[in-house]
Design an enzyme around this catalytic site. Structure first.
Site, mmCIF file in Angstrom:
data_model
loop_
_atom_site.group_PDB
_atom_site.id
_atom_site.type_symbol
_atom_site.label_atom_id
_atom_site.label_comp_id
_atom_site.label_asym_id
_atom_site.label_seq_id
_atom_site.Cartn_x
_atom_site.Cartn_y
_atom_site.Cartn_z
ATOM 1 N N ASP A 51 0.154 -0.979 0.148
ATOM 2 C CA ASP A 51 -0.272 -0.062 0.088
ATOM 3 C C ASP A 51 0.737 1.055 -0.184
ATOM 4 O OD1 ASP A 51 -1.814 1.122 -0.198
ATOM 5 O OD2 ASP A 51 -2.177 1.201 2.189
ATOM 6 N N ASN A 111 -10.256 -3.227 -6.438
ATOM 7 C CA ASN A 111 -9.583 -2.269 -7.641
ATOM 8 C C ASN A 111 -10.393 -1.678 -9.288
ATOM 9 O OD1 ASN A 111 -6.222 -2.787 -6.517
ATOM 10 N ND2 ASN A 111 -7.295 -1.549 -5.391
HETATM 11 C C1 FPP Z 1 -1.197 0.446 -3.602
HETATM 12 O O1 FPP Z 1 -1.329 1.299 -3.735
HETATM 13 C C2 FPP Z 1 -1.239 -0.454 -4.665
HETATM 14 C C3 FPP Z 1 -2.014 -0.412 -5.539
HETATM 15 C C4 FPP Z 1 -3.326 -0.779 -5.219
HETATM 16 C C5 FPP Z 1 -1.472 -1.462 -6.138
HETATM 17 C C6 FPP Z 1 0.052 -2.690 -5.909
HETATM 18 C C7 FPP Z 1 0.844 -2.595 -7.506
HETATM 19 C C8 FPP Z 1 1.952 -2.390 -7.303
HETATM 20 C C9 FPP Z 1 3.009 -2.420 -6.780
HETATM 21 C C10 FPP Z 1 2.798 -2.828 -8.796
HETATM 22 C C11 FPP Z 1 3.109 -3.386 -9.825
HETATM 23 C C12 FPP Z 1 2.823 -4.961 -9.390
HETATM 24 C C13 FPP Z 1 2.819 -5.661 -10.073
HETATM 25 C C14 FPP Z 1 3.461 -7.025 -9.708
HETATM 26 C C15 FPP Z 1 2.902 -5.604 -11.184
HETATM 27 P P1 FPP Z 1 -2.129 2.773 -3.234
HETATM 28 O O2 FPP Z 1 -2.783 3.111 -4.806
HETATM 29 O O3 FPP Z 1 -3.334 2.465 -2.562
HETATM 30 O O4 FPP Z 1 -1.743 3.635 -2.392
HETATM 31 P P2 FPP Z 1 -2.462 4.910 -1.574
HETATM 32 O O5 FPP Z 1 -3.385 4.882 -0.534
HETATM 33 O O6 FPP Z 1 -1.526 5.981 -0.829
HETATM 34 O O7 FPP Z 1 -2.988 5.770 -2.827
#
Ligand code: FPP
Length: 258
Positions: A36, A84
């Site tokens: 996250d 998502n």
């Molecule tokens: C949550 O952070 C993260 C995600 C929904 C995506 C995670 C993806 C990756 C680390 C990259 C892709 C990985 C692979 C293996 C392809 P958020 O976007 O919710 O962060 P925030 O809460 O700060 O907005």
């Protein structure tokens, strides 16, 4: 003149000293991570959210390698949840592209290192080309018996249980014949031990529909670091926190002096 140790050698010696402090039974077999904070990491730098997700692909290898060095056998990463899909379309397609890139760039090397790749989640809703590259990376590495890296992508714990129950009903399993072992066989994680440690970055204290069944007795560890900042030192801190936990699995802990 005083001789200086090469930075790599120093890091290696440090790592060895640090690993030696862990007995094998103090290391989780399976670590699962809710990655996250990519958005916050990017916003804090005035960058688009996708730059945060991209940065969040770069620490996957070093973190996986670090856990493997300490004796972790399975690492599961939550990369895209069934919820998502509600994100803006360009973020969703950007995440698809990132997974495709990671697979294309890293699968052969991971294969050479003996890593088995698994996918947890639904394939049917992903673009055809992404489905094909996930399937081929899973097939290429399926006989590897080294470290196991599972990517949860279009994964939701409730959906996983629902799909399992549907398959059991379709197979005509009678209510009295259904038990936990049989249900587990229909989960995406079949053959993978339950996670011992669930790590969440960016300070949130939620499971967010991750490994609901399998995480029944997992220990939880939360760090304030956003996922792109989760490095070797962070990984070792998570292992150290796990080592301090006493797990009773619902029973009563007794010490050896009884
Ligand atoms: C949550 O952070 C993260 C995600 C929904 C995506 C995670 C993806 C990756 C680390 C990259 C892709 C990985 C692979 C293996 C392809 P958020 O976007 O919710 O962060 P925030 O809460 O700060 O907005």
């Amino acid at each position: 003149m005083q001789r200086r140790r090469a930075p790599d050698a120093y890091a290696g010696a440090e790592a060895e000293r640090s690993q030696a402090r862990f007995a094998p039974e103090e290391v989780p077999t399976h670590v699962a991570i809710i990655m996250d904070g990519n958005g916050r990491w990017a916003e804090g730098r005035g960058l688009p959210r996708l730059a945060g997700h991209r940065a969040g692909t770069e620490n996957i290898r070093p973190v996986a390698r670090c856990f493997a060095e300490y004796g972790v056998k399975h690492l599961t990463l939550f990369a895209f949840s069934t919820e998502n899909w509600t994100r803006p379309e360009d973020e969703v397609t950007g995440l698809f592209d990132l997974l495709a890139d990671v697979i294309e760039i890293q699968t052969r090397e991971l294969h050479r290192e003996g890593v088995r790749l698994r996918h947890l989640g639904r394939l049917d809703r992903l673009p055809d080309s992404l489905q094909a590259s996930i399937e081929s990376s899973v097939a290429m590495t399926k006989d590897n018996d080294g470290f196991e890296l599972s990517i949860a992508f279009d994964y939701g714990g409730r959906d996983e249980i629902l799909q399992a129950v549907r398959r059991l009903l379709a197979a005509g399993v009678a209510p009295d014949d259904l038990d936990e072992a049989k249900l587990s066989q229909h989960l995406y994680t079949y053959g993978v031990p339950d996670p011992d440690l669930i790590v969440r970055t960016a300070g949130e204290m939620r499971l967010s529909n991750f490994l609901l069944w399998q995480g029944a007795y997992a220990e939880h560890y939360v760090t304030n670091a956003c996922w792109p900042d989760f490095d070797r030192a962070e990984a070792i801190r998570a292992l150290e926190a796990y080592r301090g936990r006493r797990r009773s699995f619902g029973g009563v802990l007794r010490d050896n002096t009884d």
